[in-house]
Structures are given as C-alpha cells and as structure tokens.
Design a protein around this motif. Structure first.
Motif, PDB file in Angstrom:
ATOM      1  N   ASN A   4       0.820  -1.212   0.000  1.00 17.65           N
ATOM      2  CA  ASN A   4       0.000   0.000   0.000  1.00 17.65           C
ATOM      3  C   ASN A   4       0.851   1.256   0.000  1.00 17.65           C
ATOM      4  O   ASN A   4       0.584   2.223  -0.701  1.00 17.65           O
ATOM      5  CB  ASN A   4      -0.927  -0.030   1.218  1.00 17.65           C
ATOM      6  N   GLN A  51      -3.530  -3.653  -0.053  1.00 22.91           N
ATOM      7  CA  GLN A  51      -3.788  -3.720   1.382  1.00 22.91           C
ATOM      8  C   GLN A  51      -4.193  -5.126   1.808  1.00 22.91           C
ATOM      9  O   GLN A  51      -3.705  -5.661   2.813  1.00 22.91           O
ATOM     10  CB  GLN A  51      -4.882  -2.714   1.746  1.00 22.91           C
ATOM     11  N   GLU A  54      -1.309  -7.558   1.846  1.00 21.70           N
ATOM     12  CA  GLU A  54      -0.496  -7.397   3.053  1.00 21.70           C
ATOM     13  C   GLU A  54      -1.144  -8.121   4.240  1.00 21.70           C
ATOM     14  O   GLU A  54      -0.456  -8.765   5.046  1.00 21.70           O
ATOM     15  CB  GLU A  54      -0.315  -5.914   3.367  1.00 21.70           C
TER      16      GLU A  54
END
Length: 706
Positions: A4, A51, A54
């Motif tokens: 991100n 995101q 992750e």
C-alpha cells in the motif's frame, strides 16, 4: 502487487478517495453512493488489493501454530476495504455502465484475477488452512465453524492451491485470460443491446397496448426521436412487443435482433470468445485432475455430478416438448382460421399463444396487467415479508442514505414486534441506458456477528419500463412473479443469522430455491384482496379473473419449460464435451437437433448472449440449478398446502425461515431441506405444478431428487 505504501498518485488514501473510506452514517454505515466518480475507481482497486495482500501475507507468515482464530477467522476479517470497493465496482458494472467504465473494467479484470491467484496460490497460507482442517481443534468447533473451515479448504483446493511449478503458473495465466474474456463477452452483449433500437412510426403500432406505446414514446424522446416509438433490444421491451404487435414482419425483425445479440459477425461477436472460454476452462480443470469442467463445477453442488443434473432435466424434457407440440397445434388452428398462409415461426409463438390464452381461458394479459401496479406489488411483498418473516419496511426519505441514481429508493427493515433494526433494502426498478437487462438481487453487506453485529444491506434491481411522469407502472403477471422472486433473494439476505461472511454465500442449485418459493405468495388470497387492485377503479381482482389465472397456471408451460431446458442442457453439453476446435454456432445447432428441439422456439439464452455461463462462472455448468431448485420449491409449497393455515401457517412459516432462510450456507443444503420437510424432495410435485404427466415410478413416492 506493491504494498500500500508504494502506490503513488492521486486518490490513494481514504481521505482523498471516498471509495476507500469506511462507510459512515446510519445503520452501521452505508455506501457513499453519492460520491461515486470513475476517477476514483482504479486507484481504489489498486490500493485495496495491495492492502488485502499485506493482510493475507501477515496471516500466512504468522510464526504461531495455525488455529481457527489466527488463520480462518483472520481471513474472514481481511479484505474489508476491497469488499467496499467491489460494491461500487458492481454498481458501475450492472447499474451504471458506460464506455469509460468498460475501459477500466477491461484493464482491471486480468489484474484482479492475478490478485486472487496470489491468494489462492499462497503456499504458506494454504498450509495453515490445511493444518486447521486436519487439526484436533476441528472436532471442538461449533458446526457452523467446522463448515467454514471445510468451505475455505475446499475453495482453495478447487482453485489450484495444490498445484506446483508450471501447472500453478499455467492455472494463474488461464484465470487471467478468462477474466478478460468474461468482461469482453458481457460488454459485447451490452453493446448490442444499446446499439440496436427499433424506432416505429404511429402506423406501426397496431395491437400494442396503450401502456407499451406510452413507454415506447418516452424511450424514443429520451433518445432524441420525438414523435417516434422505441423498441429496445432487451427482454423487457422485446417480450411484450412479440406478444401484442400485429405486424408480423416487425415481430420477425425484433425477434431476430434480440436473439442475434453477440452473433452478428462484427466487432461485438462472441462466438470466438465462447470457444476460447470453453477450451481454457477444460484445460484448467484438467490441471486439477477432473475429466471435464462440469464434473469440477458440480462437485460441491446439491446435484453432485453432471449425471444427476442431466437425469433431472431428461426426466422433464419429453413432457415439455410434447406440450410444445400441443401448443403449436392450437396456435396453428388460429392461423389457419384467420387465413394465414404460414406455419408458426419463433416470432409468432408469443403472439398466437396470447390469442390461445384469450380463446381457451378468456384471459387477456392486458386486462390482467391492470391489476399489477408496481407500487402495489411492492407493498404486497412487504406484507408477505411481515407475515412470514416478521419484518416491517419504512421508506427513508430524509436523504440520510445516499443512492447512486434518482430512481433508487431505500427502506429501513425492522422487526415489526420489537422494532429492532434488521437491515436496509434498496430498490432500483427501471430500465435505462448502461443498466444490464433482466432482474437481479445484490448484497452490499451481509449479516455477521463474529466482530460485532453487522446488519445486511441488500438490493433488488429490475428493468421495468417507466411510463410518463405521474403515470402508474403496470407490469405483466410474469414480471410480477419475477419481482417476488428477486425479493426472495433479498429476504434470504435480510433473514441471515450467520456469524461469518463466507457463510452468507450459497450453493448455486439451492439459492434459487428460496427465491422461487416466494413466487408462490403472489396469488394468495391476502395479496389478491389487499394489493391486486385495478389501476383505475381501485377494485380488487375479481374472483372470476383469479379463477382464470389459476386455470391457466399450466398454460404455456411447453414454451417456458422447453426454452429454459434447452439452455440448461446445452450449457451442460458444452461443459462435458471435449472443446478442442469447437464451433459454438454449429455446436448449439447440432445439440438442439439431437435433443429434438422444436423448430418453433429457441433457447431462452442463445450461446452468444448467454451471460449466465459466459460472462463469469456463477452459473456455468449450473444453469440446470433453476430446475433443481424448482423441484425443492414445488415440494416445499405442498408443505404449506397441507398446513392448517395454508401459505400463512405460522408453524410452517417459522420452520421455513429458521431452516431454509436464516442459516444461509452455514448448514449443508440437503440437511437443511430434510430438517424442513422431514425427507428429501420429490420430483412429482414439479410435474404436477407444470401440468405434465408424472412418470409411473414417481406416482407413489418413487425416486426423489436427493
């Protein structure tokens, strides 16, 4: 995919991009539909995917031993931001499409596929899922938690998580290419729907009802053709035109244009796309060790195998085709009596069946339509929802819940006894340019409790033709049934009591059952007396007309069942055949010839515009599911028929909600149905409902569907 923090450019934070922001406002937060701008979409997708990757990597690399909580529940918690972005993406895709959106969609489809593949082929993640699946902890979990683990494991294993090396790479490449093809297929169909509009002059309106003429005039004016009348290339426009227009040549033109969508040998032709889709699907499941795509697809469905699905369809097909022969004979009698020197053609079927309907049952569809006012039908659905589910609906008119188009309205759904908030229901009822045809339900947020209670946000979407301002919208009996059908999907979402997001999903040949079941309340006495009122006089539908409707309930079942089954059978044959070198046009034609398809009608969805199976994978090798679900529907309806309180019997209704609606996918569908009915479903009620002869081995409770 970069993390991100590595994504650069505008609109990459929740502060600068409303599509990334958490939903705020009432009812646990609602989508910011009033802030949707296409400039936000691509960066929102990129940020949300990064995101979520992750989040997934954090789960996969957790040094602690894998547990239900730190692996399965953690995965349920991940991806909230992307889920919100997908809500907006879905609105642009289905309700507000445009050439600009389609460019973004075409670019992002393979990137989204690559993102999903990064998750399903994450070896460390799958190892943790597998560890939980095989752990001693499994036996200690609640049944719904065990099912969540099972579904998670199966989804990964079936999506290539077990593959290694070149096979894994090829699987990922196939998924990316399929994503491109699905997007191109659906956009081609939409292009043909938008590009082919037939404009009529006043002397070409013979036979068309006043309501259709008024709508057609309005549609033409919207497109700059004042004084003319527009017939759109969509089912909601085509169907009534073919039913009522006296102009046979125009009927043929409208029919050919509609059924040629995606099949015009131009830039929007879908035949080559279909061939490539079939070949890639077959190759992909071959990597997993399956004989064909249908075998893979049905493994986790109620049917279980292609053979069982085919057996059901083949049991009904002869009766349906036999009924078509009877219907055609009745129509040909009228043609001959009128001095028509032609045999019934596909563009004649609806027109002459309407004449048969009027002659045999003294039933005029336009007369019936006067009692099916859209606003009244909506209130009827609210009444049924209240009686069966205990829900109350109150429209939100203060602007506190944003909408994405001025036609959209929103209702607060509450428990009518306690006043407790249940969820929100959005309605987008009217056709417009950029909106896909048909009718569908969408869930913007499902019910969950695992991280604090979240309430459902659900919507129904239709393509009714809006009349002149202030004029009531009248719809056909078939469209009214569809309206109730889609409300069944919404009620399935609103009644959910599941704890985890994944359990709000469904088994495709089961989820249509709940919605098909709700259609049965359309002609109950309470709905007829309270809501089916004449648009001008306000009088309820007279008993005589109700009796005619009931007498005609099996009318036209040859046409309806055969056009559906033809599509479902061709779908199954496509996905059980070696697709090497396949020519979809020839395959469709030859398969229908082998089946003995009557010349007087065609598949409900011809291959080049069969979006159910070629614009994605939701119904691929699964279109049979509507009939599988209808077996359950007919059988379940007899439970209400047999109850003291009929279709409003409180005990049966409570059992229906608690066993068939509220659990969603937290319970195996076959077990859920047995809990409701006390046994498996019989096919005999389906045959009786359609007015078909019941095969001898089913007349005394013989073989059933399960």
């Amino acid at each position: 995919m970069a993390g991100n923090g590595e994504i650069e450019g505008e609109y990459t934070t929740a502060e600068t991009n409303p599509l990334l922001a958490e939903w705020d406002g009432p009812h646990g937060g609602v989508p910011a539909f009033d802030q949707m701008e296409l400039v936000y979409l691509k960066p929102a997708l990129e940020v949300a995917m990064a995101q979520n990757l992750e989040e997934i990597e954090a789960i996969a690399s957790n040094p602690e031993p894998a547990t239900f909580e730190n692996t399965i529940v953690a995965m349920e918690r991940a991806g909230d931001t992307l889920g919100r972005v997908f809500t907006y993406y879905g609105i642009w895709s289905s309700n507000l499409s445009s050439p600009e959106f389609r460019e973004i969609q075409q670019e992002m489809a393979p990137r989204l596929s690559a993102y999903f593949t990064q998750i399903t082929q994450n070896k460390d993640l799958f190892a943790r899922i597998e560890a939980v699946y095989n752990s001693d902890e499994m036996s200690e979990l609640r049944p719904d938690q065990q099912r969540l683990v099972q579904l998670t494991y199966d989804n990964f294993a079936r999506d290539g998580a077990t593959l290694e090396g070149e096979a894994a790479e090829r699987y990922a490449a196939i998924d990316q290419r399929l994503a491109e093809l699905y997007t191109q297929f659906s956009n081609n169909v939409l292009a043909d729907e938008e590009n082919y509009v037939l404009y009529l002059s006043e002397d070409q309106l013979s036979g068309l009802p006043d309501s259709f003429v008024a709508s057609a005039a309005s549609l033409a004016a919207e497109r700059g053709h004042d004084g003319e009348y527009a017939v759109l290339n969509t089912r909601s426009s085509m169907d009534p035109f073919l039913t009522y227009s006296d102009e046979r040549e125009l009927r043929q033109q409208v029919w050919e244009t509609y059924y040629s969508r995606g099949d015009n040998a131009d830039e929007f032709d879908n035949n080559a796309i279909i061939a490539e889709i079939l070949q890639l699907r077959d190759e992909r499941v071959g990597l997993l060790g399956y004989d064909n795509y249908a075998q893979w697809r049905l493994e986790n469905r109620m049917a279980g195998t292609p053979q069982r699905a085919m057996e059901l369809m083949e049991a009904v097909w002869p009766a349906a085709v036999g009924r078509v022969e009877e219907e055609v004979a009745m129509m040909q009698e009228i043609v001959d009596a009128e001095g028509g020197d032609f045999e019934i053609a596909p563009w004649d079927y609806r027109y002459y069946m309407e004449k048969v309907r009027q002659e045999r049952y003294d039933l005029d569809s336009e007369e019936v339509k006067q009692y099916f006012q859209l606003d009244n039908l909506r209130e009827a659905m609210f009444h049924v929802s209240g009686e069966l589910f205990g829900f109350a609906f109150e429209e939100i008119t203060d602007g506190s819940v944003p909408v994405f188009h001025e036609d959209v309205r929103v209702w607060d759904v509450t428990d009518r006894e306690s006043g407790e908030h249940i969820g929100l229901w959005y309605l987008d009822p009217f056709a417009r340019q950029g909106k896909r045809s048909g009718a569908w339900a969408t869930s913007y947020r499902g019910h969950t409790t695992f991280d604090g209670e979240e309430t459902p946000l659900t919507s129904n979407n239709s393509n009714f033709i809006q009349g002149s301002p202030g004029e009531p919208v009248l719809i056909s009996f078939d469209d009214a049934e569809t309206f109730f059908h889609e409300m069944g999907h919404a009620l399935h979402s609103l009644s959910s009591n599941v704890a985890y997001p994944t359990l709000n999903g469904g088994v495709r040949d089961y989820t249509e059952f709940q919605s098909q079941l709700l259609e049965r309340w359309l002609l109950t006495d309470e709905v007829i007396d309270g809501y089916l009122r004449h648009v001008e006089t306000g009088e309820p539908m007279p008993d005589e007309l109700v009796e005619k409707l009931n007498a005609a309930s099996t009318f036209n079942q040859g046409f309806a069942t055969t056009e559906y089954l033809a599509s479902a059978l061709v779908d199954m044959y496509y996905h059980t055949t070696d697709p090497e070198g396949i020519d979809p046009d020839a395959f469709e034609r030859e398969t229908l010839e082998e089946l003995g398809m009557p010349d007087e009608l065609v598949m409900r969805h011809r291959s080049p515009h069969f979006g159910h199976i070629f614009s994605g994978e939701g119904y691929s090798a699964g279109y049979y599911g509507y009939m599988w679900a209808d077996v359950l529907t007919s059988d379940a309806a007899e439970a209400f028929d047999e109850a003291p309180g009929g279709f409003y019997d409180p005990e049966v209704a409570e059992r229906m909600v608690s066993t068939l609606f509220a659990p969603r996918n937290s319970v195996d569908p076959a077990e859920a149905y047995r809990e409701f009915r006390g046994r498996d479903a019989d096919i005999a009620p389906l045959m009786r409902d359609r007015g078909f002869p019941v095969p001898e081995d089913l007349q005394e409770g013989g073989e059933n569907q399960e």
